[in-house]
Scaffold this active site. Structure first.
Site, PDB file in Angstrom:
ATOM      1  N   ASP A 109       0.836  -1.215   0.000  1.00 40.24           N
ATOM      2  CA  ASP A 109       0.000   0.000   0.000  1.00 40.24           C
ATOM      3  C   ASP A 109       0.863   1.256   0.000  1.00 40.24           C
ATOM      4  O   ASP A 109       0.437   2.318  -0.432  1.00 40.24           O
ATOM      5  CB  ASP A 109      -0.901   0.024   1.238  1.00 40.24           C
ATOM      6  CG  ASP A 109      -1.778  -1.206   1.331  1.00 40.24           C
ATOM      7  OD1 ASP A 109      -1.804  -1.985   0.362  1.00 40.24           O
ATOM      8  OD2 ASP A 109      -2.437  -1.396   2.369  1.00 40.24           O
ATOM      9  N   ASP A 202      -2.944   5.103  -2.743  1.00 36.92           N
ATOM     10  CA  ASP A 202      -2.207   3.974  -2.168  1.00 36.92           C
ATOM     11  C   ASP A 202      -1.469   3.300  -3.322  1.00 36.92           C
ATOM     12  O   ASP A 202      -2.021   3.181  -4.432  1.00 36.92           O
ATOM     13  CB  ASP A 202      -3.166   2.959  -1.532  1.00 36.92           C
ATOM     14  CG  ASP A 202      -3.664   3.389  -0.155  1.00 36.92           C
ATOM     15  OD1 ASP A 202      -3.430   4.550   0.230  1.00 36.92           O
ATOM     16  OD2 ASP A 202      -4.308   2.563   0.513  1.00 36.92           O
ATOM     17  N   HIS A 252      -7.555  -0.771  -3.834  1.00 35.07           N
ATOM     18  CA  HIS A 252      -6.454  -1.660  -4.205  1.00 35.07           C
ATOM     19  C   HIS A 252      -6.864  -2.578  -5.354  1.00 35.07           C
ATOM     20  O   HIS A 252      -7.765  -3.394  -5.231  1.00 35.07           O
ATOM     21  CB  HIS A 252      -5.944  -2.465  -3.004  1.00 35.07           C
ATOM     22  CG  HIS A 252      -5.554  -1.556  -1.875  1.00 35.07           C
ATOM     23  ND1 HIS A 252      -5.338  -2.005  -0.600  1.00 35.07           N
ATOM     24  CD2 HIS A 252      -5.344  -0.207  -1.840  1.00 35.07           C
ATOM     25  CE1 HIS A 252      -5.000  -0.969   0.171  1.00 35.07           C
ATOM     26  NE2 HIS A 252      -5.011   0.132  -0.563  1.00 35.07           N
ATOM     27  N   ASP A 254      -5.403  -5.047  -6.616  1.00 33.60           N
ATOM     28  CA  ASP A 254      -4.885  -6.414  -6.638  1.00 33.60           C
ATOM     29  C   ASP A 254      -5.862  -7.477  -6.158  1.00 33.60           C
ATOM     30  O   ASP A 254      -5.478  -8.641  -5.962  1.00 33.60           O
ATOM     31  CB  ASP A 254      -3.544  -6.499  -5.885  1.00 33.60           C
ATOM     32  CG  ASP A 254      -3.600  -5.917  -4.488  1.00 33.60           C
ATOM     33  OD1 ASP A 254      -4.676  -5.476  -4.059  1.00 33.60           O
ATOM     34  OD2 ASP A 254      -2.547  -5.905  -3.813  1.00 33.60           O
ATOM     35  N   CYS A 366      -0.674  -8.094  -1.045  1.00 32.45           N
ATOM     36  CA  CYS A 366      -0.677  -6.896  -0.180  1.00 32.45           C
ATOM     37  C   CYS A 366       0.542  -6.856   0.750  1.00 32.45           C
ATOM     38  O   CYS A 366       1.061  -5.783   1.047  1.00 32.45           O
ATOM     39  CB  CYS A 366      -1.915  -6.889   0.715  1.00 32.45           C
ATOM     40  SG  CYS A 366      -3.471  -6.987  -0.131  1.00 32.45           S
TER      41      CYS A 366
HETATM   42  N1  ABU Z   1      -5.968  -4.670   0.402  1.00 35.42           N
HETATM   43  C1  ABU Z   1      -6.720  -5.285  -0.640  1.00 35.42           C
HETATM   44  C2  ABU Z   1      -8.190  -5.201  -0.354  1.00 35.42           C
HETATM   45  C3  ABU Z   1      -9.005  -5.282  -1.589  1.00 35.42           C
HETATM   46  C4  ABU Z   1     -10.391  -5.783  -1.337  1.00 35.42           C
HETATM   47  O1  ABU Z   1     -10.877  -5.718  -0.215  1.00 35.42           O
HETATM   48  O2  ABU Z   1     -11.024  -6.276  -2.280  1.00 35.42           O
END
Ligand code: ABU
Length: 387
Positions: A109, A202, A252, A254, A366
């Site tokens: 992040d 982030d 995020h 990912d 992450c």
């Molecule tokens: N830190 C990734 C969180 C993404 C999500 O909650 O889908």
């Protein structure tokens, strides 16, 4: 470690940072973050906890993080670790004060390597204001070793009240009773709790494909953040903004849009996509014109869902994988359907236990920051160069 270099998500991994759970606290409630307790049977009875997490959970998360770090080291990858600070202390700026900070489990992040640049992101949550500190010793060491490394820190946002749109938290009240047209309008107005007052993003909102990087407009990355990156990285990479309108709380990229391998000859490149969070229709063309294929990740494993009581991430942590090269990926051990999909696509799949890490901000991708990969600024979107 030879040098700071990472242009893609899939080049052969040589150096990586893996987070640590020491001193971790609950993410504090603030304008940008409203903690939700996943366990319905206790949610009505307890408030969102404050302060340090229980040692037993910190230890269990550290066991899984350390095991992952050892697996990477045993494969010849250099693994760096952060230097945790005391997160359980109040912090104060001229504009606000908060009772404690969060943790350093998720370097993803905070930091991103783009080519030979290390970029410190401008996070928008107050509890994360000082989260760059646990990584500074490692960054200085990299900077001293590699004279070609460039180091940029995005403007530190004030995190004052004006940066947040509080109406966001009511945006979806009665959503289900609305007409399809009204729903579509709400989903595509792209108004999030983080507004456009100051540059903020982030690093985990960005994904890299060589000469092109993609940043999702989200709860944690605004358009000013994307513009800052575009100007700073001009002549280095092309910066594109992506939208995922059906994700009501995007944060995020990912767990939504994960490039796995590039196109080669007639063989399409593969991006793992999220069936509940498709890319905005008008943003697909660039990928399809350049021989990229979207493959939906399977549904998250029932062994991992519901999420742990204090986890603030979605069930789509299921697809939060780390590529060690374009044929090898690391996934959470319970994600059997994802394992099968990836094996059918020809990947070697390494499975690790990671559920105890989930409540510390995320999963496998992450909790890492890739510093060195064997790759280059290749152009995987040649139609842009031709244009
Ligand atoms: N830190 C990734 C969180 C993404 C999500 O909650 O889908």
């Amino acid at each position: 470690m030879d040098k700071v270099n990472a242009w893609t998500e899939w080049g052969r991994l040589k150096t990586v940072m893996v987070g640590k759970a020491d001193n971790a606290c609950f993410q504090p409630n603030e304008l940008a973050s409203h903690g939700k307790i996943n366990n319905k049977s206790i949610a009505a009875e307890i408030d969102w906890p404050i302060g340090k997490k229980k040692n037993i959970f910190i230890e269990k998360a550290n066991e899984q993080l350390n095991n992952f770090a050892n697996i990477l080291s045993n494969r010849g990858i250099t693994v760096l670790r952060p230097d945790p600070i005391e997160f359980n202390q109040s912090i104060k700026t001229p504009g606000w004060e908060i009772a404690h900070m969060f943790c350093c489990v998720c370097p993803r992040d905070v930091l991103i390597t783009i080519g030979n640049y290390i970029i410190e992101a401008s996070l928008s949550k107050r509890g994360r204001f000082f989260e760059y500190l646990p990584y500074r010793k490692a960054i200085y060491q990299l900077w001293e070793k590699d004279s070609a490394m460039k180091w940029k820190a995005a403007p530190k946002p004030s995190m004052n009240d004006e940066m947040y749109w509080e109406g966001y938290w009511e945006k979806f009240i009665d959503f289900e009773s609305k007409s399809d047209a009204e729903k579509e309008k709400i989903l595509t107005n792209y108004l999030y709790v983080l507004n456009e007052h100051e540059v903020a993003f982030d690093a985990a909102d960005i994904t890299r494909c060589g000469k092109d990087i993609f940043i999702q407009h989200s709860m944690t990355a605004n358009l000013k953040g994307a513009e800052w990156l575009r100007r700073e990285l001009e002549n280095h990479v092309r910066v594109h903004v992506l939208h995922f309108p059906y994700d009501k709380e995007p944060s995020h990229i990912d767990c939504t849009f994960v490039p796995l391998r590039p196109p080669k000859g007639n063989k399409p490149g593969i991006i793992l996509t999220n069936s509940e969070r498709p890319l905005a229709k008008n943003e697909e063309k660039l990928f399809f014109d350049n021989n990229w294929q979207f493959i939906n990740a399977p549904k998250p494993s029932p062994l991992n869902y519901p999420m742990p009581t204090f986890c603030q991430s979605s069930k789509w942590l299921s697809m939060n994988l780390l590529s060690l090269d374009e044929n090898t990926v690391v996934i959470e051990e319970n994600e059997h359907d994802l394992n099968d999909l990836l094996e059918n696509l020809g990947f070697e799949v390494i499975k690790i236990p990671y559920r105890y890490v989930f409540e510390f901000g995320g999963s496998i991708h992450c909790s890492t920051w890739d510093i060195e990969r064997e790759d280059s600024a290749s152009d995987f979107f040649p139609t842009l160069s031709r244009a």
